[in-house]
Scaffold this motif. Sequence first.
Motif, PDB file in Angstrom:
ATOM      1  N   ASP A 229       0.840  -1.195   0.000  1.00  0.00           N
ATOM      2  CA  ASP A 229       0.000   0.000   0.000  1.00  0.00           C
ATOM      3  C   ASP A 229       0.879   1.251   0.000  1.00  0.00           C
ATOM      4  O   ASP A 229       2.077   1.198   0.274  1.00  0.00           O
TER       5      ASP A 229
ATOM      6  N   ASP B  29       1.344   4.394   2.090  1.00  0.00           N
ATOM      7  CA  ASP B  29       1.029   4.901   3.424  1.00  0.00           C
ATOM      8  C   ASP B  29       1.436   6.372   3.505  1.00  0.00           C
ATOM      9  O   ASP B  29       2.587   6.695   3.832  1.00  0.00           O
TER      10      ASP B  29
ATOM     11  N   ILE C  63      -8.873   5.599   4.025  1.00  0.00           N
ATOM     12  CA  ILE C  63      -8.290   4.575   3.159  1.00  0.00           C
ATOM     13  C   ILE C  63      -9.054   4.588   1.840  1.00  0.00           C
ATOM     14  O   ILE C  63     -10.274   4.416   1.813  1.00  0.00           O
TER      15      ILE C  63
ATOM     16  N   ASP D  77      -5.506   1.800  -2.955  1.00  0.00           N
ATOM     17  CA  ASP D  77      -4.400   1.392  -2.073  1.00  0.00           C
ATOM     18  C   ASP D  77      -3.645   2.572  -1.466  1.00  0.00           C
ATOM     19  O   ASP D  77      -2.499   2.426  -1.044  1.00  0.00           O
TER      20      ASP D  77
ATOM     21  N   ASP E 129      -3.434   4.924   1.652  1.00  0.00           N
ATOM     22  CA  ASP E 129      -3.830   5.028   3.059  1.00  0.00           C
ATOM     23  C   ASP E 129      -3.390   6.403   3.566  1.00  0.00           C
ATOM     24  O   ASP E 129      -2.197   6.663   3.711  1.00  0.00           O
TER      25      ASP E 129
END
Length: 259
Positions: A39, A41, A66, A70, A72
């Motif tokens: 992901d 981040d 989120i 993908d 976050d």
Amino acid sequence: MTTEIQQELSRLESQHDIKILYAVESGSRAWRFASVNSDWDVRYIYVHRPEWYLQIDDKKDNQEEILPNDIDLAGWELRKALRLFRKSNPPMLEWLDSPIVYREQFSTAAKLRALKQQYFSPRSCLHHYLSMAEENYKDYLLKDMVRVKKYFYVLRPILACDWIRETDTMAPTEFIKLLDSQVHDDRLRSEIDSLLIRKSSGEELSEEPRIPLLHDFLTGRIAFFKEYVKDLPSPTLPDTASLNSLFRETLAEVWNFDC
């Protein structure tokens, strides 16, 4: 993906009437051992308009979202970020050292970097990394068959402990810098490099037999640091004046008024 992330950051600014001061990649991509399906981040520090702070009731000081692609997203309001910085919060310090910066507006992040060593607490950071290493070790690496990618999630915090003990400074965010400076045994380094190559090539690294060399190394370092931290002096919170000034200066700089 960088373009999409930039668009999402701009959306957040408009949607919440905020300014994002600093936004970076965190987690495995910042540590430089991401797999192809990791992901994104994204972590950020934001500030509200001055009137948001001129009220008697506290309001939410963080944001989380989120997205389906993908990404976050998670952010801390500036006062929350400064309070964590004062406590030498390792994730906050890691953000300031991230090799992947999506947005850096105004002077706040640079000023925080200049204050980083002044507010750095070896004891606080060692406890954080040791706890992370021990937790992942117990959860993932004690069986005969282990998820071998989890070795990285114990290796990185243990090497961070070694860095802090050796240098009395915050450990670098990138795993390879820790690896180059802290692993001098050729056999151990070869084993770690082999896993890195497999992970970066997209291999899933699912369950396999435990790797004795890595297991013994991690077991020994965790035991060492559990004793080592017992003798470290308790940290004292540094003076808050510099951070109060930084907060006021940021409001003035971002929203263009005299503080």
